[in-house]
Each structure stands twice: as C-alpha cells, then as structure tokens.
Design an enzyme around this catalytic site. Structure first.
Site, PDB file in Angstrom:
ATOM      1  N   SER A 128       0.817  -1.203   0.000  1.00 38.08           N
ATOM      2  CA  SER A 128       0.000   0.000   0.000  1.00 38.08           C
ATOM      3  C   SER A 128       0.852   1.255   0.000  1.00 38.08           C
ATOM      4  O   SER A 128       1.943   1.278   0.566  1.00 38.08           O
ATOM      5  CB  SER A 128      -0.922   0.039   1.221  1.00 38.08           C
ATOM      6  N   LYS A 183      -4.545  -6.816   3.310  1.00 36.96           N
ATOM      7  CA  LYS A 183      -4.536  -5.694   2.372  1.00 36.96           C
ATOM      8  C   LYS A 183      -5.956  -5.380   1.898  1.00 36.96           C
ATOM      9  O   LYS A 183      -6.350  -4.220   1.777  1.00 36.96           O
ATOM     10  CB  LYS A 183      -3.614  -5.983   1.169  1.00 36.96           C
ATOM     11  N   HIS A 186      -7.613  -3.579   4.614  1.00 34.07           N
ATOM     12  CA  HIS A 186      -7.043  -2.215   4.616  1.00 34.07           C
ATOM     13  C   HIS A 186      -7.810  -1.354   3.619  1.00 34.07           C
ATOM     14  O   HIS A 186      -8.198  -0.224   3.915  1.00 34.07           O
ATOM     15  CB  HIS A 186      -5.555  -2.271   4.250  1.00 34.07           C
ATOM     16  N   ASN A 187      -8.034  -1.884   2.432  1.00 38.92           N
ATOM     17  CA  ASN A 187      -8.735  -1.092   1.426  1.00 38.92           C
ATOM     18  C   ASN A 187     -10.193  -0.858   1.799  1.00 38.92           C
ATOM     19  O   ASN A 187     -10.735   0.211   1.538  1.00 38.92           O
ATOM     20  CB  ASN A 187      -8.628  -1.769   0.056  1.00 38.92           C
ATOM     21  N   GLU A 190     -10.092   1.840   4.100  1.00 42.00           N
ATOM     22  CA  GLU A 190      -9.778   3.036   3.291  1.00 42.00           C
ATOM     23  C   GLU A 190     -11.074   3.610   2.678  1.00 42.00           C
ATOM     24  O   GLU A 190     -11.308   4.828   2.729  1.00 42.00           O
ATOM     25  CB  GLU A 190      -8.775   2.627   2.205  1.00 42.00           C
TER      26      GLU A 190
HETATM   27  C1  6PG Z   1      -3.200   1.422  -1.577  1.00 49.29           C
HETATM   28  C2  6PG Z   1      -4.463   1.627  -2.352  1.00 49.29           C
HETATM   29  C3  6PG Z   1      -4.326   1.005  -3.704  1.00 49.29           C
HETATM   30  C4  6PG Z   1      -5.287   1.539  -4.713  1.00 49.29           C
HETATM   31  C5  6PG Z   1      -6.688   1.109  -4.469  1.00 49.29           C
HETATM   32  C6  6PG Z   1      -7.709   2.079  -4.967  1.00 49.29           C
HETATM   33  O1  6PG Z   1      -3.311   0.822  -0.528  1.00 49.29           O
HETATM   34  O2  6PG Z   1      -2.155   1.878  -2.035  1.00 49.29           O
HETATM   35  O3  6PG Z   1      -5.530   1.052  -1.676  1.00 49.29           O
HETATM   36  O4  6PG Z   1      -4.388  -0.382  -3.536  1.00 49.29           O
HETATM   37  O5  6PG Z   1      -5.175   2.893  -4.824  1.00 49.29           O
HETATM   38  O6  6PG Z   1      -6.814  -0.101  -5.165  1.00 49.29           O
HETATM   39  O7  6PG Z   1      -8.881   1.428  -4.942  1.00 49.29           O
HETATM   40  P1  6PG Z   1     -10.153   1.842  -5.779  1.00 49.29           P
HETATM   41  O8  6PG Z   1      -9.704   2.082  -7.185  1.00 49.29           O
HETATM   42  O9  6PG Z   1     -11.017   0.633  -5.643  1.00 49.29           O
HETATM   43  O10 6PG Z   1     -10.663   3.068  -5.130  1.00 49.29           O
END
Ligand code: 6PG
Length: 477
Positions: A128, A183, A186-187, A190
């Site tokens: 990430s 991960k 985590h997303n 996010e």
């Molecule tokens: C990270 C982000 C990365 C990416 C996401 C965006 O941890 O660096 O999460 O993995 O920017 O995949 O996700 P979306 O395109 O689904 O918003």
C-alpha cells in the site's frame, strides 16, 4: 546470477518498487513483457543503483542469485496467473515468488498451494501507498511461509516505510492468503475513511455553508489533532485546488461518480460470508455505487426533501466541532469492524494474525496511515484477546465523550436531508452493541411462526417451537 531480487511487470508500481530496491543498495533484475519498458527504466534511472535488464524470462531467472526472489507486479487475476505459469517451470526448489498486486486472497491461497507442491514459496504481499509509496517506502503485508519471510523479510524491511518510532512497516502477516486478506481489509477501511470524510465535507458545505477553501482549512486544523492522517491531509489539498480552466473549486468540476477497482467490494463480500457486520465499510461501497447510477439519480432529482436551513456563522463553527467528533467516533467504529473481519478471517483460515502488528505496520506508508493506529496497537498490546476495539477502555471513553455530538450531527443530517450512510450506520452499530435487548427476539418469533424455525429461550436451555397454527402451546424440539 548476481541480482538479489527481480521485479517483473514494470508499470508504475513495479517500476517504482524496482527503483526502491536499487536505491537501497540491492542489485535488481528487471523484466517486462514489452522490453522497451525495461530498457527505458534502466536508461532513465540506471544511476540510482544496480539494475540488470533482462529481456526474456530465461534471462531474468538466470540473473537472480539463488535461492531466487522475484516479485510479480502485474494486474491481479489472469495476468498474474499467466506470469506465474510462465515462470514456474524455470524456477527451482526453495525459490520465492512474490505477488505484490491487489490479488484476491482466495487466488493467493490457490497459487500458494500449487507452487508449494512444486517446492516454490509463494508470497502474497499486499503493498500500500500508491506510486509514491512504492518508490519511497510502502507499507507491506506479506503472507506466506515463515521460511520465505526469513529470506525476504530483511529486504522488505529495508525498502518499507518507517513508522515515527523507526519501526519498518512490514511484518510476516501469516501463511498463504493472510497478507492479501489484510490488504483487502485495509482497502475496505480506506473506503470507509474516505466516505466518512466525504460525509463530513458535505455537511460542512450544505449545512454549515462553508466554501471548499474554508473546509480545506477546517481539515487542516483537524489534521493537527487526533484525526492526524494522510487521508485528512490530502483532503485539505484536494479541497484547496482551484480548476485552472474555470476558476472554480476543483471538487466542483469533477464528475461526482466514484469508481472502484474491487477491493472494497471484496471486503464486504467476504464479511458477509464470514458473518461479520462491517456496515460502515458496506455503506461506503454502496455510496460509490449509488453515485455511479447517473440515470437513476437523474430520474430521482424531483423527489421531495426537507427545507434546508443554513446555519449562522457561530452555529456553523460549533457544528464543525461536532462533525469532528462524529467523524472520529465513526472512524473508531469502522476500524472496529475491519479488525473484526481480520480476526474472523484469521480464525477461519488458521492464520494466527497479530492484530496489534497489523495496526503497527499501517502507521506508515499506506493510504490509511494515521496517528490513531498507534492507539490500536496499544489496545491489542494491552490485551491480545480483545474481543473488539470498542472493548478497549480508552476507545470506549472517547466515544462516550463524542457521542452527544455524533448523535446531533446524525440527527441534523437526517433532518436536513443530507445523506450520511457511514455516519449513521456506524452509530447504529454502536447502539446495537450497547442494546440490552434487540428486536432479534421478534425476528425469531416471526421465523418460528411462518416456518417452524424454532427459537431459544432466555431462561432455559433447549430449542423450542410454538404451535402457532394450533393451540399456541410451546413444545421442545
Ligand atoms: C493502496 C491503495 C491502492 C489503490 C486502491 C484504490 O493501498 O495503495 O488502496 O491499492 O489505490 O486499489 O482502490 P479503488 O480504485 O477501488 O478506489
């Protein structure tokens, strides 16, 4: 071979990761299907460190010292399988293959098993931090054998982000799919963080009547307190941006339809399978989905809402403080839900994930990096078997202090007709957990009535059914 690590797949993430290894003193073999990309990388950044350009899979594999370590940085799904199929026959027992993409953890489990049967270590590593993180230090969540981490760990620790206390933001998360599961979650978190910030923004704009620039200032102030985090920081930046073409705030010229690549959706799908209530994360995914239904939204614009009442200047400032409380309380709940999901996944797949360590490696490098994560680590360090983050005394106390404002903000949003699905669903979760009794008892009664699905009693063990269609007496089943 002389290269300590190889990177195949030199799109921006792969390229930056390769440069990060090289800048940290490792000799890096680089490979890409289109060889022009490989040459371009070496030409442009060759002076940053030691690169070995490989033009074929054979050259790539031959360039690596043994046991080999190679990192695959291609698109998740079929492209990843294709690369693994291509390289596996060229590898030897004990070699380590790392998938640094956003793979689904079930795919990682499958690939790990297949390669393990051939004596190859497969490491599914969540990475990430976007492009910038890949180059200067990401948060890395590797899953795989303990042996693979022995070979890989020291290198990852070198290239990873460092937390404020200097600790590298990487740990051996657990076997097979554990890293990609973490991960994924985590997303999901996010998404929830971003949605909560979005709701706060909309309330400040529509209810408090602040301009985008004023809201940027508010976020900047919040960023000096307990909400100190990367996402709050960049929110202020995005809100301060002015569109060059129109002179309008940048947020006002961007189409309000949020896209997604799937990891947030997976978090919710898996949570449903595991039976874990991640309502805040789910609402964040649904909110993006709603935003994208342009035709549906267009056809619904005429629907009646309440008459809006903009606040006066003093009221607005007080309201902004309340929104900060609501945002913080909702954030605690959405992390509670995310960590619950990790705990449930760990339990189901026997991963033995250390939740405190997960919070610790998210302190730097990743998108959800925040001062707040230190607190989560402390909570799990104080009590490894903490059943929920809300069971931690200090989080519970903070929510107790925030709750009046949290409720006031939710009530205002509802009265004023501003959609706040993440604020309100996390509050409902909190109240559900607190409740002495839930209407689930009534649900059980209904199920027993129409389908003889039975129920349990509060006062006696056993499984019961009431003869609803007969004399309504209770029988034990
Ligand atoms: C990270 C982000 C990365 C990416 C996401 C965006 O941890 O660096 O999460 O993995 O920017 O995949 O996700 P979306 O395109 O689904 O918003």
């Amino acid at each position: 071979g002389t290269a300590q690590i190889g990177v195949t797949g030199l799109a921006v993430m792969g390229r930056n990761l390769a440069r990060n290894f090289a800048r940290n003193g490792f000799t890096v073999a680089v490979h890409n299907r289109t060889t022009a990309k490989t040459d371009a990388l070496v030409k442009e950044f060759g002076d940053e460190g030691a690169f070995v350009a490989a033009h074929t899979p054979q050259e790539f594999v031959a360039a690596l010292e043994r046991p080999r370590r190679l990192v695959v940085m291609v698109k998740a799904g079929e492209p990843t399988d294709a690369v693994i199929q291509e390289f596996a026959p060229l590898l030897d027992e004990g070699d380590v293959v790392v998938d640094g993409g956003n793979a689904h953890f079930e795919d990682t489990r499958r690939r790990e098993k297949e390669l393990r049967e051939r004596g190859i270590h497969f490491v599914g590593a969540g990475i990430s931090g976007g492009e910038e993180g890949a180059l200067n230090g990401p948060s890395i969540m590797p899953g795989g054998s303990a042996e693979s981490y022995e070979s890989l760990g020291p290198m990852l620790e070198k290239i990873s982000a460092k937390a404020k206390d200097g600790a590298p933001c990487v740990t051996h998360v657990g076997p097979d799919g554990a890293g990609h599961f973490v991960k994924m979650t985590h997303n999901g978190i996010e998404y929830a963080d971003m949605q909560l910030i979005g709701e706060a923004y909309q309330l400040l704009r529509d209810v408090a009547g602040y301009s985008a620039t004023q809201i940027a200032e508010i976020f900047r102030t919040w960023n000096t307190g307990r909400l100190d985090s990367y996402l709050i920081e960049i929110t202020a930046e995005v809100l301060s941006q002015v569109d060059a073409a129109t002179g309008k705030p940048f947020v006002d010229v961007v189409l309000d339809q949020a896209e997604q690549k799937g990891t947030g959706r997976w978090t919710v799908q898996i949570a449903l399978d595991l039976g874990v209530p991640v309502s805040g994360i789910a609402e964040a995914v649904f909110a993006r989905s709603v935003s994208g239904h342009a035709a549906l939204r267009e056809a619904s614009r005429h629907l009646v809402g309440p008459t809006a009442r903009k606040l006066g200047a003093d009221e607005a400032a007080a309201f902004a403080d309340q929104v900060e409380q609501a945002l913080y309380a909702s954030k605690i709940v959405s992390y509670t839900q995310g960590f619950h999901e990790i705990a449930a996944g760990s339990e189901k797949y026997d991963w033995n994930i250390d939740l405190g360590k997960v919070a610790a490696i998210w302190r730097g490098g990743c998108i959800i990096r925040a001062a707040f994560l230190d607190r989560i680590t402390s909570a799990y360090e104080a009590r490894a078997q903490l059943p929920s983050l809300l069971a931690d005394k200090s989080f519970a106390e903070e929510i107790a202090a925030a709750q009046d404002d949290w409720r006031a903000v939710a009530a205002t949003a509802i009265t004023q007709g501003v959609p706040t699905p993440a604020f309100t669903s996390t509050l409902a979760y909190y109240d559900s957990l607190r409740a002495e009794r839930l209407p689930a008892a009534l649900t059980q009664g209904q199920r027993d009535y129409f389908g003889a699905h039975t129920y349990r009693r509060v006062d006696r063990d056993g499984v019961f059914h009431t003869l609803w269609g007969g004399d309504k007496t209770e029988v034990e089943s």
